[in-house]
Design a protein around this motif. Structure first.
Motif, PDB file in Angstrom:
ATOM      1  N   ILE A   1      -0.882   1.080  -4.725  1.00 47.35           N
ATOM      2  CA  ILE A   1      -1.339   0.233  -3.624  1.00 47.35           C
ATOM      3  C   ILE A   1      -2.854   0.168  -3.683  1.00 47.35           C
ATOM      4  CG2 ILE A   1      -1.435  -0.085  -1.125  1.00 47.35           C
ATOM      5  CD1 ILE A   1       1.191   1.539  -0.979  1.00 47.35           C
TER       6      ILE A   1
ATOM      7  N   ALA B   1      -0.466 -10.986   2.038  1.00 50.81           N
ATOM      8  CA  ALA B   1      -0.225 -10.263   0.785  1.00 50.81           C
ATOM      9  C   ALA B   1      -0.408 -11.190  -0.415  1.00 50.81           C
ATOM     10  CB  ALA B   1       1.171  -9.655   0.781  1.00 50.81           C
TER      11      ALA B   1
ATOM     12  N   LEU C   1       6.730  -5.830   6.202  1.00 50.73           N
ATOM     13  CA  LEU C   1       6.028  -5.369   5.012  1.00 50.73           C
ATOM     14  C   LEU C   1       6.317  -6.322   3.860  1.00 50.73           C
ATOM     15  CD1 LEU C   1       4.409  -3.112   3.502  1.00 50.73           C
ATOM     16  CD2 LEU C   1       6.642  -2.108   2.961  1.00 50.73           C
TER      17      LEU C   1
ATOM     18  N   VAL D   1       6.802   3.344   4.735  1.00 49.64           N
ATOM     19  CA  VAL D   1       6.156   2.823   3.526  1.00 49.64           C
ATOM     20  C   VAL D   1       6.464   3.735   2.346  1.00 49.64           C
ATOM     21  CG1 VAL D   1       3.933   2.336   2.428  1.00 49.64           C
ATOM     22  CG2 VAL D   1       4.337   1.633   4.788  1.00 49.64           C
TER      23      VAL D   1
ATOM     24  N   ILE E   1      -2.461   0.124  11.527  1.00 54.82           N
ATOM     25  CA  ILE E   1      -3.147  -0.436  10.348  1.00 54.82           C
ATOM     26  C   ILE E   1      -4.229   0.540   9.891  1.00 54.82           C
ATOM     27  CG2 ILE E   1      -4.598  -2.323   9.489  1.00 54.82           C
ATOM     28  CD1 ILE E   1      -1.746  -3.239  10.068  1.00 54.82           C
TER      29      ILE E   1
ATOM     30  N   LYS F   1      -4.672  -2.349  -1.817  1.00 53.80           N
ATOM     31  CA  LYS F   1      -5.240  -3.013  -0.652  1.00 53.80           C
ATOM     32  C   LYS F   1      -4.149  -3.241   0.389  1.00 53.80           C
ATOM     33  CE  LYS F   1      -7.541  -6.712  -1.726  1.00 53.80           C
ATOM     34  NZ  LYS F   1      -7.888  -8.097  -2.049  1.00 53.80           N
ATOM     35  N   VAL F   2      -4.536  -3.191   1.651  1.00 55.79           N
ATOM     36  CA  VAL F   2      -3.661  -3.572   2.759  1.00 55.79           C
ATOM     37  C   VAL F   2      -4.238  -4.854   3.334  1.00 55.79           C
ATOM     38  CG1 VAL F   2      -2.890  -2.941   5.086  1.00 55.79           C
ATOM     39  CG2 VAL F   2      -2.961  -1.206   3.275  1.00 55.79           C
ATOM     40  N   THR F   3      -3.381  -5.823   3.618  1.00 56.39           N
ATOM     41  CA  THR F   3      -3.840  -7.102   4.156  1.00 56.39           C
ATOM     42  C   THR F   3      -3.062  -7.462   5.416  1.00 56.39           C
ATOM     43  OG1 THR F   3      -2.263  -8.370   2.823  1.00 56.39           O
ATOM     44  CG2 THR F   3      -4.434  -7.963   1.846  1.00 56.39           C
ATOM     45  N   THR F   4      -3.740  -8.160   6.316  1.00 56.43           N
ATOM     46  CA  THR F   4      -3.099  -8.632   7.539  1.00 56.43           C
ATOM     47  C   THR F   4      -4.017  -9.650   8.204  1.00 56.43           C
ATOM     48  OG1 THR F   4      -1.899  -7.939   9.529  1.00 56.43           O
ATOM     49  CG2 THR F   4      -3.985  -6.778   9.038  1.00 56.43           C
TER      50      THR F   4
ATOM     51  N   VAL G   1      -8.933  -2.475   3.439  1.00 56.46           N
ATOM     52  CA  VAL G   1      -8.115  -3.438   4.174  1.00 56.46           C
ATOM     53  C   VAL G   1      -8.839  -4.771   4.168  1.00 56.46           C
ATOM     54  CG1 VAL G   1      -9.081  -2.796   6.415  1.00 56.46           C
ATOM     55  CG2 VAL G   1      -6.837  -3.882   6.315  1.00 56.46           C
TER      56      VAL G   1
ATOM     57  N   VAL H   1      -4.270   2.661   6.220  1.00 49.13           N
ATOM     58  CA  VAL H   1      -5.401   2.475   5.305  1.00 49.13           C
ATOM     59  C   VAL H   1      -6.056   3.829   5.010  1.00 49.13           C
ATOM     60  CG1 VAL H   1      -7.718   1.481   5.151  1.00 49.13           C
ATOM     61  CG2 VAL H   1      -5.813   0.082   5.920  1.00 49.13           C
TER      62      VAL H   1
END
Length: 109
Positions: A18, A79, A99, A4, A33, A20-23, A44, A37
């Motif tokens: 960055i 995302a 990603l 990353v 994950i 937020k992380v989304t999944t 997240v 985060v």
């Protein structure tokens, strides 16, 4: 984390951008994950398969992903939703890690 970091360096984007992380929600206990985060110190957002299915038709579908998690695409739809339907900046699949980087769309007032 180094992947990353390298990607954001190549994109000339600070990791501080960055937000937020989304999944998908079935990954809520995945160590990678949780580590990213924590490393980025960002929240997240986990989406259900149904939430992702609502926008998955915008993106190419992977039969492998669909067989594994019931939805044909995860990175891009999550995302996209997490960025308030923002614009895709970058997308990659490398060593089994996918990603998608999106620019956040500001909500209209």
């Amino acid at each position: 984390m180094s992947a990353v970091t390298v990607i954001f360096y190549r994109l000339n984007i600070s990791l501080n951008c960055i937000y937020k992380v989304t999944t998908i929600d079935i990954k809520k206990d995945e160590g990678c994950i949780l580590k990213i985060v924590e490393y980025l110190n960002v929240p997240v957002k986990f989406y259900s398969a149904d939430e992702l299915k609502a926008v998955e038709n915008i993106y190419p579908i992977s039969n492998f992903v669909k067989k594994t998690v019931v939805v044909g695409s995860v990175a891009r739809p999550s995302a996209y939703l997490g960025s308030n339907r923002g614009k895709e900046i970058y997308y990659t699949i490398n060593d089994g890690v996918t990603l998608a980087v999106y620019r956040k769309e500001e909500k209209s007032q």
